[in-house]
Design an enzyme around this catalytic site. Structure first.
Site, PDB file in Angstrom:
ATOM      1  N   GLU A 122       0.842  -1.209   0.000  1.00  0.00           N
ATOM      2  CA  GLU A 122       0.000   0.000   0.000  1.00  0.00           C
ATOM      3  C   GLU A 122       0.873   1.254   0.000  1.00  0.00           C
ATOM      4  O   GLU A 122       0.595   2.233  -0.693  1.00  0.00           O
ATOM      5  CB  GLU A 122      -0.936  -0.009   1.220  1.00  0.00           C
ATOM      6  CG  GLU A 122      -1.927  -1.159   1.157  1.00  0.00           C
ATOM      7  CD  GLU A 122      -2.897  -1.183   2.323  1.00  0.00           C
ATOM      8  OE1 GLU A 122      -2.440  -1.227   3.477  1.00  0.00           O
ATOM      9  OE2 GLU A 122      -4.116  -1.159   2.082  1.00  0.00           O
ATOM     10  N   GLU A 142      -3.116 -10.243   3.793  1.00  0.00           N
ATOM     11  CA  GLU A 142      -4.163  -9.899   4.761  1.00  0.00           C
ATOM     12  C   GLU A 142      -5.147 -11.057   4.974  1.00  0.00           C
ATOM     13  O   GLU A 142      -5.536 -11.369   6.097  1.00  0.00           O
ATOM     14  CB  GLU A 142      -4.934  -8.651   4.286  1.00  0.00           C
ATOM     15  CG  GLU A 142      -4.241  -7.337   4.583  1.00  0.00           C
ATOM     16  CD  GLU A 142      -3.186  -6.929   3.559  1.00  0.00           C
ATOM     17  OE1 GLU A 142      -2.803  -7.770   2.717  1.00  0.00           O
ATOM     18  OE2 GLU A 142      -2.751  -5.772   3.605  1.00  0.00           O
TER      19      GLU A 142
HETATM   20  C1  1HE Z   1       7.200  -8.014  12.071  1.00  0.00           C
HETATM   21  C2  1HE Z   1       6.463  -7.975  10.870  1.00  0.00           C
HETATM   22  C3  1HE Z   1       5.219  -7.303  10.902  1.00  0.00           C
HETATM   23  C4  1HE Z   1       8.264  -9.079  10.520  1.00  0.00           C
HETATM   24  N1  1HE Z   1       4.838  -6.746  12.060  1.00  0.00           N
HETATM   25  N2  1HE Z   1       6.769  -7.435  13.187  1.00  0.00           N
HETATM   26  N3  1HE Z   1       2.293  -8.321   6.958  1.00  0.00           N
HETATM   27  C5  1HE Z   1       2.596  -9.638   6.857  1.00  0.00           C
HETATM   28  O1  1HE Z   1       1.766 -10.497   6.994  1.00  0.00           O
HETATM   29  C6  1HE Z   1       4.043  -9.949   6.622  1.00  0.00           C
HETATM   30  C7  1HE Z   1       4.648 -10.515   7.906  1.00  0.00           C
HETATM   31  N4  1HE Z   1       6.088 -10.735   7.820  1.00  0.00           N
HETATM   32  C8  1HE Z   1       6.642 -11.747   7.096  1.00  0.00           C
HETATM   33  O2  1HE Z   1       5.985 -12.478   6.367  1.00  0.00           O
HETATM   34  C9  1HE Z   1       8.122 -11.908   7.219  1.00  0.00           C
HETATM   35  O3  1HE Z   1       8.528 -11.338   8.461  1.00  0.00           O
HETATM   36  C10 1HE Z   1       8.949 -11.251   6.090  1.00  0.00           C
HETATM   37  C11 1HE Z   1       8.716 -12.006   4.787  1.00  0.00           C
HETATM   38  C12 1HE Z   1       8.583  -9.792   5.893  1.00  0.00           C
HETATM   39  C13 1HE Z   1      10.451 -11.306   6.471  1.00  0.00           C
HETATM   40  O4  1HE Z   1      10.793 -12.642   6.798  1.00  0.00           O
HETATM   41  P1  1HE Z   1      12.135 -12.912   7.629  1.00  0.00           P
HETATM   42  O5  1HE Z   1      12.287 -14.409   7.747  1.00  0.00           O
HETATM   43  O6  1HE Z   1      13.255 -12.125   7.063  1.00  0.00           O
HETATM   44  O7  1HE Z   1      11.884 -12.260   9.096  1.00  0.00           O
HETATM   45  P2  1HE Z   1      11.052 -12.820  10.347  1.00  0.00           P
HETATM   46  O8  1HE Z   1      11.908 -13.795  11.112  1.00  0.00           O
HETATM   47  O9  1HE Z   1       9.700 -13.286   9.959  1.00  0.00           O
HETATM   48  O10 1HE Z   1      10.864 -11.501  11.205  1.00  0.00           O
HETATM   49  C14 1HE Z   1      11.974 -10.812  11.742  1.00  0.00           C
HETATM   50  C15 1HE Z   1      11.457  -9.896  12.816  1.00  0.00           C
HETATM   51  O11 1HE Z   1      10.611  -8.918  12.225  1.00  0.00           O
HETATM   52  C16 1HE Z   1      10.599 -10.613  13.849  1.00  0.00           C
HETATM   53  O12 1HE Z   1      10.743  -9.922  15.062  1.00  0.00           O
HETATM   54  P3  1HE Z   1      11.643 -10.516  16.286  1.00  0.00           P
HETATM   55  O13 1HE Z   1      11.498  -9.483  17.351  1.00  0.00           O
HETATM   56  O14 1HE Z   1      11.044 -11.844  16.595  1.00  0.00           O
HETATM   57  O15 1HE Z   1      13.045 -10.619  15.726  1.00  0.00           O
HETATM   58  C17 1HE Z   1       9.207 -10.396  13.320  1.00  0.00           C
HETATM   59  O16 1HE Z   1       8.214 -10.477  14.319  1.00  0.00           O
HETATM   60  C18 1HE Z   1       9.314  -8.974  12.817  1.00  0.00           C
HETATM   61  N5  1HE Z   1       8.310  -8.698  11.808  1.00  0.00           N
HETATM   62  N6  1HE Z   1       7.134  -8.653   9.928  1.00  0.00           N
HETATM   63  C19 1HE Z   1       5.600  -6.806  13.148  1.00  0.00           C
HETATM   64  N7  1HE Z   1       4.450  -7.187   9.817  1.00  0.00           N
HETATM   65  C20 1HE Z   1      -3.602  -0.890   7.404  1.00  0.00           C
HETATM   66  S1  1HE Z   1      -3.954  -2.504   7.235  1.00  0.00           S
HETATM   67  C21 1HE Z   1      -2.555  -3.250   6.569  1.00  0.00           C
HETATM   68  C22 1HE Z   1      -2.667  -4.721   6.788  1.00  0.00           C
HETATM   69  C23 1HE Z   1      -1.390  -5.421   6.581  1.00  0.00           C
HETATM   70  O17 1HE Z   1      -0.357  -4.842   6.278  1.00  0.00           O
HETATM   71  S2  1HE Z   1      -1.467  -7.103   6.813  1.00  0.00           S
HETATM   72  C24 1HE Z   1       0.080  -7.682   6.260  1.00  0.00           C
HETATM   73  C25 1HE Z   1       1.045  -7.797   7.405  1.00  0.00           C
END
Ligand code: 1HE
Length: 268
Positions: A122, A142
């Protein structure tokens, strides 16, 4: 009077101003994959509200680390346990930030790598130009998270890829990457090397245009999409009346007339 932007105010964004008027705004929470929390959105609102009046000629929007942006901060959202009205207000701040980007009149070029997902898409779709590298991929997860888009994807991503593809992306989590993503319109450029380098080149090129021309290109076109064809044609004539008679354009027109200006040629 030119507005000053106090860079010390920003912590989730790293902001660099270059002499040529190009500013680089980097989402700077790589450990959280640049997930968009409340504070980051407020910093985007602040920066993009001020940019049109602060002499910013073009913005490169980047993400630190291997991923551009993981979308909504799901941990913050989980922990806050928000009610409907609270989350509506969260979304309205996202719209404030992204509308300032799209309608502000300053060219915004997004440099993309890794995940450009959910709210990250977005955000990217609010930029005027998107440049992707070979690692970049686009998705709307989402549906899988029990959520819905709230940062304008229903408008901007649908505009880029069409309604059916957008619905498919949300229902199935379909990922687009590589040349296919460009062919669909998710990005306009794909590069072998660094998307940031290419985005900088494009920003420097755009920054050489007169600011009033860029203002019209980067706000009028978006506004006109929201109008009837009749009203858009009228608005276009009014905007062209202002832009095409700007005193600063006379030197450029004179250079064309005296044959010193570059001609438009096909790519070699
Ligand atoms: C996060 C987030 C996040 C990572 N919010 N903390 N978005 C998603 O559904 C995407 C969610 N994220 C992922 O699928 C993956 O994290 C990634 C593909 C982006 C990256 O993968 P990777 O293996 O490099 O990293 P990871 O091990 O999953 O995450 C590393 C850290 O980033 C980890 O935190 P830590 O404290 O445990 O080290 C994760 O929790 C953190 N992290 N993504 C919070 N999204 C206005 S409405 C909009 C609606 C949406 O956007 S829904 C889509 C949300």
């Amino acid at each position: 009077m030119t507005l000053q932007i106090d860079l010390a105010r920003f912590t989730n964004l790293a902001i660099e101003a270059h002499d040529d008027g190009v500013w680089v705004v980097t989402l700077n929470r790589p450990k959280k994959r640049n997930a968009l929390d409340i504070d980051t959105i407020e910093e985007l609102v602040d920066f993009f509200s001020a940019a049109p009046r602060a002499g910013v000629r073009a913005v490169v929007l980047a993400g630190a680390g291997d991923h551009f942006c993981a979308g909504l901060d799901l941990i913050e959202h989980h922990d806050a346990d928000r009610g409907p009205a609270d989350f509506m207000h969260v979304c309205l701040r996202w719209h404030e930030a992204f509308n300032k980007m799209e309608y502000g009149g300053v060219p915004v070029i997004a440099a993309l790598q890794g995940a450009v997902v959910g709210g990250g898409l977005e955000l990217a779709s609010s930029a005027h130009i998107r440049v992707m590298d070979q690692t970049a991929y686009f998705a709307l997860p989402e549906g899988q998270r029990g959520l819905f888009t709230g940062g304008g994807a229903t408008i901007r991503v649908t505009d880029l890829v069409g309604k059916s593809r957008m619905i498919d992306m949300m229902l199935t989590g379909r990922v687009y990457q590589g040349q296919e993503a460009v062919d669909l319109g998710l990005a306009q450029y794909i590069v072998e090397g660094s998307s940031l380098d290419r985005a900088m080149e494009l920003a420097r090129q755009a920054a050489q245009n007169l600011p009033l021309s860029n203002f019209a290109i980067c706000s009028a076109v978006s506004h006109m999409q929201n109008m009837s064809a009749m009203d858009a044609a009228y608005a276009e004539a009014v905007v062209a009346g202002v832009v095409n008679t700007q005193p600063d354009a006379r030197a450029r027109l004179a250079a064309f007339a005296d044959k010193s200006a570059a001609r438009v040629r096909p790519n070699s």
